[in-house]
Design a protein around this motif. Sequence first.
Motif, PDB file in Angstrom:
ATOM      1  N   PHE A   1       0.841  -1.186   0.000  1.00 18.05           N
ATOM      2  CA  PHE A   1       0.000   0.000   0.000  1.00 18.05           C
ATOM      3  C   PHE A   1       0.877   1.238   0.000  1.00 18.05           C
ATOM      4  CE2 PHE A   1      -2.935  -2.876   2.550  1.00 18.05           C
ATOM      5  CZ  PHE A   1      -3.739  -3.171   1.467  1.00 18.05           C
ATOM      6  N   ALA A   2       0.285   2.384  -0.263  1.00 17.08           N
ATOM      7  CA  ALA A   2       1.002   3.637  -0.123  1.00 17.08           C
ATOM      8  C   ALA A   2       1.413   3.789   1.346  1.00 17.08           C
ATOM      9  CB  ALA A   2       0.123   4.805  -0.551  1.00 17.08           C
ATOM     10  N   MET A   3       2.710   3.791   1.595  1.00 16.51           N
ATOM     11  CA  MET A   3       3.296   3.896   2.935  1.00 16.51           C
ATOM     12  C   MET A   3       2.923   2.719   3.843  1.00 16.51           C
ATOM     13  SD  MET A   3       3.284   7.979   3.826  1.00 16.51           S
ATOM     14  CE  MET A   3       4.835   7.936   4.745  1.00 16.51           C
ATOM     15  N   GLY A   4       2.552   1.586   3.262  1.00 17.53           N
ATOM     16  CA  GLY A   4       2.166   0.457   4.092  1.00 17.53           C
ATOM     17  C   GLY A   4       2.216  -0.853   3.336  1.00 17.53           C
ATOM     18  N   CYS A   5       1.681  -1.888   3.973  1.00 16.37           N
ATOM     19  CA  CYS A   5       1.541  -3.202   3.341  1.00 16.37           C
ATOM     20  C   CYS A   5       0.367  -3.901   3.988  1.00 16.37           C
ATOM     21  CB  CYS A   5       2.818  -4.034   3.493  1.00 16.37           C
ATOM     22  SG  CYS A   5       3.127  -4.668   5.162  1.00 16.37           S
ATOM     23  N   GLY A   6      -0.058  -5.007   3.408  1.00 14.99           N
ATOM     24  CA  GLY A   6      -1.187  -5.751   3.953  1.00 14.99           C
ATOM     25  C   GLY A   6      -0.840  -6.489   5.228  1.00 14.99           C
ATOM     26  N   ARG A   7      -1.865  -6.865   5.948  1.00 13.11           N
ATOM     27  CA  ARG A   7      -1.656  -7.710   7.136  1.00 13.11           C
ATOM     28  C   ARG A   7      -1.156  -9.086   6.709  1.00 13.11           C
ATOM     29  NH1 ARG A   7      -3.996  -6.430  12.176  1.00 13.11           N
ATOM     30  NH2 ARG A   7      -5.075  -4.420  12.177  1.00 13.11           N
TER      31      ARG A   7
END
Length: 249
Positions: free
Chosen positions: A136-142
């Motif tokens: 994700f933008a500035m993140g990732c999935g669980r």
Amino acid sequence: MTLAIRQFPCLGDNYGFLIRDEETGQVASIDSPDAEAILAELDASGWGRLDFIFNTHWHPDHAGGNARLKAETGCFIIGPEEVRRIAPLDQPVADGDQVRLGDTSFYILDAGGHTLGHVAWWSRRAEVVFVGDCLFAMGCGRMFEGTPDQFWASLERLAALPPDTTAYCAHEYSEANARFALSVDPSRAVAERAEVIFAQRAQGLATVPTTIGLEQATNPFLRAPLLRPDLDPAQAFAALRVAKDNFVG
């Protein structure tokens, strides 16, 4: 650009994507989060056909519309084998496979970790990658099904794509991701990007798509080894993932 892309919100925080190969007119939906919304967008596009669904993983907000879209359009469904857990699938694919949408080739990349069989769809020619819930933008999935080693390897695979590759994430999670990034990464680049994201969301604007280069510079999960140099890379990623799971802010 050889690939036309229509992005639209659906469900609570998903994005749907319809893509069209400009040379041949063939059309695909990336995942099928909301069949009704996809059919409405297809009608608004004037493209007049849906040839394929390209699934990234099996979760209902990504494959839940497969059956209805196939029934109403006759589209051919391609994705990882795990999609059969909940939805019809015509052709399974895995890492290293290649799929054509008209004259546009997509390479299948192993993006497992969020789910075991998660894949990403990358077109070198169009300079785009559809990453589902892996990045994700500035993140990732669980990490629902995979291991830290598997998920970290998937993120490395995506991070190795050309920096100017446009990455289409499947959810609008950027504001929450930015708040977490600020709590773990003191870099100026993170602070500046977070400010941009907060301003975009205040105006109701989408923060998707992003680019691989921007994520390399500001995504704490891709920067995990720099943020936790006391741990090996996969364990550094795992530590950040646990911290994000428990983050309140």
